[in-house]
Design a protein around this motif. Structure first.
Motif, PDB file in Angstrom:
ATOM      1  N   HIS A 126       0.806  -1.226   0.000  1.00  0.00           N
ATOM      2  CA  HIS A 126       0.000   0.000   0.000  1.00  0.00           C
ATOM      3  C   HIS A 126       0.837   1.273   0.000  1.00  0.00           C
ATOM      4  CE1 HIS A 126      -3.266  -2.812   0.903  1.00  0.00           C
ATOM      5  NE2 HIS A 126      -4.045  -1.868   0.428  1.00  0.00           N
ATOM      6  N   ARG A 127       2.155   1.147   0.110  1.00  0.00           N
ATOM      7  CA  ARG A 127       2.998   2.350   0.034  1.00  0.00           C
ATOM      8  C   ARG A 127       2.898   3.009  -1.337  1.00  0.00           C
ATOM      9  NH1 ARG A 127       3.436   3.342   5.249  1.00  0.00           N
ATOM     10  NH2 ARG A 127       4.708   1.812   6.380  1.00  0.00           N
ATOM     11  N   VAL A 128       2.575   2.225  -2.359  1.00  0.00           N
ATOM     12  CA  VAL A 128       2.471   2.791  -3.711  1.00  0.00           C
ATOM     13  C   VAL A 128       1.076   2.581  -4.285  1.00  0.00           C
ATOM     14  CG1 VAL A 128       4.928   2.554  -4.225  1.00  0.00           C
ATOM     15  CG2 VAL A 128       3.390   0.652  -4.712  1.00  0.00           C
ATOM     16  N   MET A 360      -3.561   6.370  -0.313  1.00  0.00           N
ATOM     17  CA  MET A 360      -3.485   7.362  -1.386  1.00  0.00           C
ATOM     18  C   MET A 360      -3.328   8.775  -0.839  1.00  0.00           C
ATOM     19  SD  MET A 360      -6.007   5.928  -4.403  1.00  0.00           S
ATOM     20  CE  MET A 360      -7.511   5.773  -3.401  1.00  0.00           C
ATOM     21  N   ALA A 361      -4.009   9.081   0.257  1.00  0.00           N
ATOM     22  CA  ALA A 361      -3.875  10.412   0.849  1.00  0.00           C
ATOM     23  C   ALA A 361      -2.445  10.645   1.333  1.00  0.00           C
ATOM     24  CB  ALA A 361      -4.869  10.578   1.993  1.00  0.00           C
ATOM     25  N   LEU A 379      -1.679   4.540  10.291  1.00  0.00           N
ATOM     26  CA  LEU A 379      -2.961   3.881  10.051  1.00  0.00           C
ATOM     27  C   LEU A 379      -2.826   2.777   9.006  1.00  0.00           C
ATOM     28  CD1 LEU A 379      -5.444   6.910  10.050  1.00  0.00           C
ATOM     29  CD2 LEU A 379      -5.162   5.176  11.827  1.00  0.00           C
ATOM     30  N   VAL A 380      -2.069   3.035   7.946  1.00  0.00           N
ATOM     31  CA  VAL A 380      -1.858   2.004   6.928  1.00  0.00           C
ATOM     32  C   VAL A 380      -1.222   0.769   7.554  1.00  0.00           C
ATOM     33  CG1 VAL A 380      -0.509   1.416   4.873  1.00  0.00           C
ATOM     34  CG2 VAL A 380      -1.736   3.587   4.979  1.00  0.00           C
ATOM     35  N   ARG A 381      -0.219   0.969   8.379  1.00  0.00           N
ATOM     36  CA  ARG A 381       0.454  -0.160   9.029  1.00  0.00           C
ATOM     37  C   ARG A 381      -0.497  -0.873  10.006  1.00  0.00           C
ATOM     38  NH1 ARG A 381       4.431   2.378  10.258  1.00  0.00           N
ATOM     39  NH2 ARG A 381       3.818   3.126  12.322  1.00  0.00           N
ATOM     40  N   GLU A 382      -1.199  -0.092  10.815  1.00  0.00           N
ATOM     41  CA  GLU A 382      -2.106  -0.678  11.810  1.00  0.00           C
ATOM     42  C   GLU A 382      -3.235  -1.453  11.148  1.00  0.00           C
ATOM     43  OE1 GLU A 382      -5.633   0.999  14.732  1.00  0.00           O
ATOM     44  OE2 GLU A 382      -3.828   2.257  14.452  1.00  0.00           O
ATOM     45  N   TRP A 383      -3.850  -0.880  10.125  1.00  0.00           N
ATOM     46  CA  TRP A 383      -4.988  -1.533   9.479  1.00  0.00           C
ATOM     47  C   TRP A 383      -4.546  -2.736   8.641  1.00  0.00           C
ATOM     48  CZ3 TRP A 383      -7.630   3.695   7.778  1.00  0.00           C
ATOM     49  CH2 TRP A 383      -8.253   4.260   8.901  1.00  0.00           C
ATOM     50  N   SER A 384      -3.352  -2.671   8.080  1.00  0.00           N
ATOM     51  CA  SER A 384      -2.843  -3.828   7.340  1.00  0.00           C
ATOM     52  C   SER A 384      -2.602  -5.000   8.289  1.00  0.00           C
ATOM     53  CB  SER A 384      -1.538  -3.466   6.618  1.00  0.00           C
ATOM     54  OG  SER A 384      -1.745  -2.516   5.608  1.00  0.00           O
TER      55      SER A 384
END
Length: 420
Positions: A126-128, A360-361, A379-384
């Protein structure tokens, strides 16, 4: 040069040219159009050279969504199979055409992550991440008298020129189960797909969230109902205005094949749920709660100016965050499924949407608001990590992802064309 598991746009062209050089009598590569940014759209064609030229055609479309790079790898794999075993092409009695990437502009913005098997990272994926806003997805056609995207117009022209007996559109999702969507029932297609998924150990999504107005042929098959309506519940509902529906005037069967990068076994779970209404409310609150959390973090930042090259990321994140309440409303309006797989699929969607927005944000704001980006990255890390633990994600090797596409295309083509 290292061969990528998910080829970038330039690598798709390079590898296609290598295939043509190895089988010049069978394969041909030519430019059929250009993207909005002027990038070429490449069509790789395979024709058997013995006997009369086939009067039937099959089209496979890859790269319709920027976040789904597996389709290009699948197209190259099947083209290479034809080059190595031309008798397969002869037996099918059709010329095959592969549109290698329908959205090269979006693909460039989404490219950068390559899975390092056998343990790829969902967080790094999700980093890209990038998936365009709906109006910029070239499989969609505007309601008349709107002007289609150049990529859409190219695909429509190819469909009208070839009048293919079958159109395959090759899709992939980050995590979930496999399924197919087809514009009419062809006896044997659904069972062949399910057998392939079983052999490959890819779970079949019993009741996908896509196509809420399509007829469900469980498990994992959605069929376009007869007729279409302007009163669709979802922009992808009856696809009355889309490149999926357009070639029905030529008698074309369109089949969308969806394969996951990470498998979620619970989407196949047929065990009953005791209180489905409570489950619907709970999943709605997951999506709305995380949307509220994102709204609090972002404030009006997605309304601010960002560099032009990342403006599509900002616009897509803003649109996706805005439609979250309507998605929850659509779930509440459905007749809820009575089995666990139905709620596993919607639970995944409830988590995937805010994860995509955060990813994306973060990219859109990376050069203008590092403090907000830090919160979004957390949040990306936590939700992943929460997704991995909640749904026991299992990586599907890229070879297996492409095998699901290739085998489903070949089985369907045999049933449509009468090949052996």
């Amino acid at each position: 040069m290292r061969t990528s598991l998910y080829p970038a746009v330039d690598e798709l062209e390079r590898r296609a040219r290598a295939l043509v050089r190895a089988a010049p009598d069978l394969l041909r590569l030519h430019e059929v159009g250009q993207s909005r940014a002027g990038r070429p759209l490449w069509l790789l064609s395979a024709r058997h050279t013995g006997g009369a030229a086939p009067d039937r055609h099959i089209l496979a479309v890859a790269g319709a969504h920027a976040n789904e790079p597996v389709g290009g790898a699948s197209a190259l794999r099947l083209a290479a199979l034809f080059a190595g075993r031309p008798e397969l092409l002869r037996r099918l009695g059709c010329a095959w055409h592969f549109l290698l990437c329908l959205d090269p502009d979006g693909a460039r913005l989404a490219h950068g992550w390559q899975p390092e098997e056998p343990h790829p990272s969902l967080t790094e994926c999700h980093r890209v991440f990038y998936r365009p806003a709906f109006a910029l997805q070239p499989e969609s056609l505007p309601m008349p008298p709107g002007v289609p995207l150049p990529e859409s117009a190219t695909l429509v022209r190819i469909l009208d020129e070839l009048r293919p007996v079958a159109q395959f559109t090759l899709h992939g999702i980050e995590f979930g189960g496999a399924f197919v969507m087809t514009t009419r029932t062809v006896p044997g297609v659904a069972d062949a797909f399910r057998r392939t998924a079983t052999r490959l150990r890819v779970p079949v999504d019993r009741h996908p969230v896509d196509g809420p107005d399509w007829r469900l042929d469980p498990p994992g098959v959605l069929v376009l109902p007869d007729g279409h309506s302007a009163g669709e519940r979802d922009p992808s509902g009856f696809v009355a205005e889309s490149t999926w529906f357009h070639p029905r005037r030529h008698g074309t069967l369109t089949t969308l094949i969806e394969t996951p990068a990470w498998a979620v076994p619970s989407v196949s779970d047929a065990r009953p749920v005791t209180d489905p209404d409570r489950e619907v409310a709970r999943l709605g609150e997951v999506l709305l709660g995380r949307s509220r959390e994102l709204a609090a973090v972002l404030g009006t930042r997605l309304d601010d100016a960002v560099p032009d090259d990342v403006a599509p990321l900002r616009d897509a994140a803003r649109e996706l965050l805005g439609v979250a309440p309507s998605i929850v409303d659509s779930w509440a309006a459905e007749e809820p499924g009575l089995f666990r797989g139905y709620f596993a699929t919607r639970g995944i969607s409830a988590r995937r949407i805010p994860l995509r927005v955060a990813a994306m944000a973060s990219r859109a704001l990376a050069r203008t608001d590092p403090r907000t980006v830090e919160v979004l990255d957390d949040l990306v890390r936590e939700w992943s990590q929460e997704l991995e633990k909640t749904y026991h994600l299992r990586w599907v090797p890229v070879a297996t992802q492409t095998a699901l596409h290739v085998r489903t295309m070949l089985d369907t083509a045999r049933l449509v064309c009468g090949g052996r």
